[in-house]
Scaffold this motif. Structure first.
Motif, PDB file in Angstrom:
ATOM      1  N   GLY A 150      -4.547   2.028  -1.790  1.00  0.00           N
ATOM      2  CA  GLY A 150      -4.149   3.483  -1.616  1.00  0.00           C
ATOM      3  C   GLY A 150      -3.009   3.860  -0.808  1.00  0.00           C
ATOM      4  O   GLY A 150      -2.347   2.958  -0.098  1.00  0.00           O
ATOM      5  N   HIS A 151      -2.480   5.237  -0.618  1.00  0.00           N
ATOM      6  CA  HIS A 151      -1.602   5.383   0.248  1.00  0.00           C
ATOM      7  C   HIS A 151      -1.523   6.837   0.530  1.00  0.00           C
ATOM      8  O   HIS A 151      -1.930   7.769   0.073  1.00  0.00           O
ATOM      9  CB  HIS A 151      -0.161   5.020  -0.147  1.00  0.00           C
ATOM     10  CG  HIS A 151       0.253   5.780  -1.195  1.00  0.00           C
ATOM     11  ND1 HIS A 151       1.054   7.105  -1.087  1.00  0.00           N
ATOM     12  CD2 HIS A 151       0.012   6.125  -2.903  1.00  0.00           C
ATOM     13  CE1 HIS A 151       1.223   7.774  -2.256  1.00  0.00           C
ATOM     14  NE2 HIS A 151       0.447   7.004  -3.323  1.00  0.00           N
ATOM     15  N   GLU A 152      -0.997   6.968   2.058  1.00  0.00           N
ATOM     16  CA  GLU A 152      -0.877   8.356   2.480  1.00  0.00           C
ATOM     17  C   GLU A 152      -0.044   9.204   2.033  1.00  0.00           C
ATOM     18  O   GLU A 152       0.738   8.602   1.208  1.00  0.00           O
ATOM     19  CB  GLU A 152      -0.686   8.381   3.824  1.00  0.00           C
ATOM     20  CG  GLU A 152      -1.614   7.623   5.003  1.00  0.00           C
ATOM     21  CD  GLU A 152      -2.954   7.963   5.156  1.00  0.00           C
ATOM     22  OE1 GLU A 152      -3.240   9.278   4.544  1.00  0.00           O
ATOM     23  OE2 GLU A 152      -3.849   7.521   5.550  1.00  0.00           O
ATOM     24  N   ASN A 153      -0.097  10.376   1.979  1.00  0.00           N
ATOM     25  CA  ASN A 153       0.654  11.294   1.400  1.00  0.00           C
ATOM     26  C   ASN A 153       0.750  11.229  -0.400  1.00  0.00           C
ATOM     27  O   ASN A 153       1.807  11.534  -0.772  1.00  0.00           O
ATOM     28  CB  ASN A 153       2.283  11.166   1.826  1.00  0.00           C
ATOM     29  CG  ASN A 153       2.267  11.424   3.325  1.00  0.00           C
ATOM     30  OD1 ASN A 153       1.337  12.336   3.800  1.00  0.00           O
ATOM     31  ND2 ASN A 153       3.242  10.818   4.055  1.00  0.00           N
ATOM     32  N   CYS A 154      -0.294  10.770  -1.087  1.00  0.00           N
ATOM     33  CA  CYS A 154      -0.391  10.611  -2.220  1.00  0.00           C
ATOM     34  C   CYS A 154      -0.279  12.134  -2.953  1.00  0.00           C
ATOM     35  O   CYS A 154      -1.177  12.701  -3.057  1.00  0.00           O
ATOM     36  CB  CYS A 154      -1.712   9.524  -2.751  1.00  0.00           C
ATOM     37  SG  CYS A 154      -1.836   9.238  -4.483  1.00  0.00           S
ATOM     38  N   GLY A 155       0.667  11.927  -3.902  1.00  0.00           N
ATOM     39  CA  GLY A 155       0.714  12.972  -4.453  1.00  0.00           C
ATOM     40  C   GLY A 155      -0.457  13.463  -5.802  1.00  0.00           C
ATOM     41  O   GLY A 155      -0.796  14.555  -6.036  1.00  0.00           O
ATOM     42  N   ALA A 156      -0.897  12.272  -6.275  1.00  0.00           N
ATOM     43  CA  ALA A 156      -1.927  12.548  -6.990  1.00  0.00           C
ATOM     44  C   ALA A 156      -3.295  13.002  -6.398  1.00  0.00           C
ATOM     45  O   ALA A 156      -3.977  13.859  -6.987  1.00  0.00           O
ATOM     46  CB  ALA A 156      -2.205  11.190  -7.845  1.00  0.00           C
TER      47      ALA A 156
ATOM     48  N   SER B  95      -2.226  -0.411  -7.245  1.00  0.00           N
ATOM     49  CA  SER B  95      -1.391   0.441  -6.481  1.00  0.00           C
ATOM     50  C   SER B  95      -1.189   1.868  -7.461  1.00  0.00           C
ATOM     51  O   SER B  95      -1.272   1.820  -8.542  1.00  0.00           O
ATOM     52  CB  SER B  95      -0.006  -0.085  -5.962  1.00  0.00           C
ATOM     53  OG  SER B  95       0.774   0.962  -5.599  1.00  0.00           O
ATOM     54  N   CYS B  96      -0.727   2.895  -6.486  1.00  0.00           N
ATOM     55  CA  CYS B  96      -0.382   3.961  -7.022  1.00  0.00           C
ATOM     56  C   CYS B  96       1.026   3.793  -7.572  1.00  0.00           C
ATOM     57  O   CYS B  96       1.677   2.915  -7.329  1.00  0.00           O
ATOM     58  CB  CYS B  96      -0.241   5.114  -6.178  1.00  0.00           C
ATOM     59  SG  CYS B  96       0.055   6.679  -6.719  1.00  0.00           S
ATOM     60  N   VAL B  97       1.388   4.713  -8.549  1.00  0.00           N
ATOM     61  CA  VAL B  97       2.812   4.608  -9.190  1.00  0.00           C
ATOM     62  C   VAL B  97       4.007   4.843  -8.047  1.00  0.00           C
ATOM     63  O   VAL B  97       5.244   4.753  -8.459  1.00  0.00           O
ATOM     64  CB  VAL B  97       3.025   5.189 -10.425  1.00  0.00           C
ATOM     65  CG1 VAL B  97       2.105   4.806 -11.488  1.00  0.00           C
ATOM     66  CG2 VAL B  97       2.855   6.697 -10.236  1.00  0.00           C
ATOM     67  N   ASP B  98       3.596   5.361  -6.938  1.00  0.00           N
ATOM     68  CA  ASP B  98       4.429   6.091  -6.117  1.00  0.00           C
ATOM     69  C   ASP B  98       5.603   5.122  -5.634  1.00  0.00           C
ATOM     70  O   ASP B  98       5.547   4.019  -5.562  1.00  0.00           O
ATOM     71  CB  ASP B  98       3.674   6.469  -4.538  1.00  0.00           C
ATOM     72  CG  ASP B  98       4.543   7.422  -3.882  1.00  0.00           C
ATOM     73  OD1 ASP B  98       3.922   8.444  -3.666  1.00  0.00           O
ATOM     74  OD2 ASP B  98       5.535   7.104  -3.435  1.00  0.00           O
ATOM     75  N   SER B  99       7.063   5.589  -5.914  1.00  0.00           N
ATOM     76  CA  SER B  99       8.040   4.915  -5.868  1.00  0.00           C
ATOM     77  C   SER B  99       8.401   4.455  -4.179  1.00  0.00           C
ATOM     78  O   SER B  99       9.241   3.725  -3.996  1.00  0.00           O
ATOM     79  CB  SER B  99       9.379   5.865  -6.117  1.00  0.00           C
ATOM     80  OG  SER B  99       9.527   6.872  -5.314  1.00  0.00           O
TER      81      SER B  99
END
Ligand SMILES: [Zn+2]
Length: 243
Positions: free
Chosen positions: A147-153, A94-98
């Protein structure tokens, strides 16, 4: 996995006595009846699972997450039960997104899944080593790149951001940016269609890289011992869409 409910009703009563403010005196009762005690996955249970079983388990867990029906777990019990060994059923990258709480998103508890995280959920040697450990050594049946939407990376990669170590990190995402040419409009992170396209392509690139760069994982995949899947988490709904 065996599940059982505690049968003893436990009423936790907390009293707050504010002598100087009698009008605020109150008794709060929390009914802890039917807290779910979920036993940790055993080696035999892990071995009996197929990759499809595991995929279905994650999908069903996501349905409960979306329906606000997460399993109430006794984490103290699970910590004690899993202290000596672990037999997780999957590894999720996963991304690190909180805003992407991976275990919650799939309604999984302690000992259920490995989770590898890096901003932009891309593949490198360390992540591949972690995946080989999770599957070949520890018996997990599914690799899921999430993955995820609105991903800052992803936004930063599209916009060509440069800062410290972030600059080099974003190079891992650039191949997905470069092949994303379907979305109309500006080549910037303000273009939601472009961001969506890059998010999906970034996941697909990761899947290809796993199979191309790890002979251990590609062989296990070809033998049907594991599955390698991609998915995207929708920030607005909590729904995981499998690619
Ligand atoms: Zn992200």
């Amino acid at each position: 996995m065996k599940k059982q409910f505690l049968t003893i009703t436990s009423i936790m009563t907390m009293s707050i006595n504010l002598a100087a403010h009698q009008d605020l005196f109150q008794t709060i009762e929390i009914n802890r009846d039917r807290i779910l005690v979920e036993e940790i996955l055993t080696e035999a249970e892990q071995a009996s699972l197929t990759p499809l079983d595991v995929l279905n388990s994650l999908a069903a867990g996501n349905e409960r997450f979306v329906g606000n029906d997460l399993t109430a777990r006794d984490h103290s019990f699970q910590v004690r039960e899993s202290a000596d060994s672990q037999f997780p059923k999957a590894i999720v990258l996963s991304c690190v997104d909180s805003r992407v709480p991976v275990e919650d998103v799939f309604d999984k508890g302690i000992g259920d899944i490995f989770v590898a995280r890096v901003a932009g959920n891309f593949i490198n040697d360390d992540i591949l080593g972690s995946m080989e450990f999770a599957t070949k050594v520890s018996g997990a049946k599914l690799i899921l790149v999430l993955g995820h939407e609105n991903c800052g990376a992803i936004h930063a990669a599209i916009d060509g951001a440069e800062l410290g170590h972030i600059t080099k990190m974003l190079e891992n995402i650039m191949p997905a940016v470069e092949i994303s040419t379907i979305a109309n409009g500006p080549r910037s992170s303000k273009n939601r269609l472009l961001v969506h396209e890059v998010v999906e392509n970034n996941v697909r690139n990761a899947l290809q890289k796993i199979k191309k760069e790890s002979s251990i994982l590609s062989t296990m995949f070809e033998k049907g011992e594991i599955d390698i899947k991609g998915a995207v988490y929708d920030m607005d709904t909590g729904v995981v869409i499998f690619l």
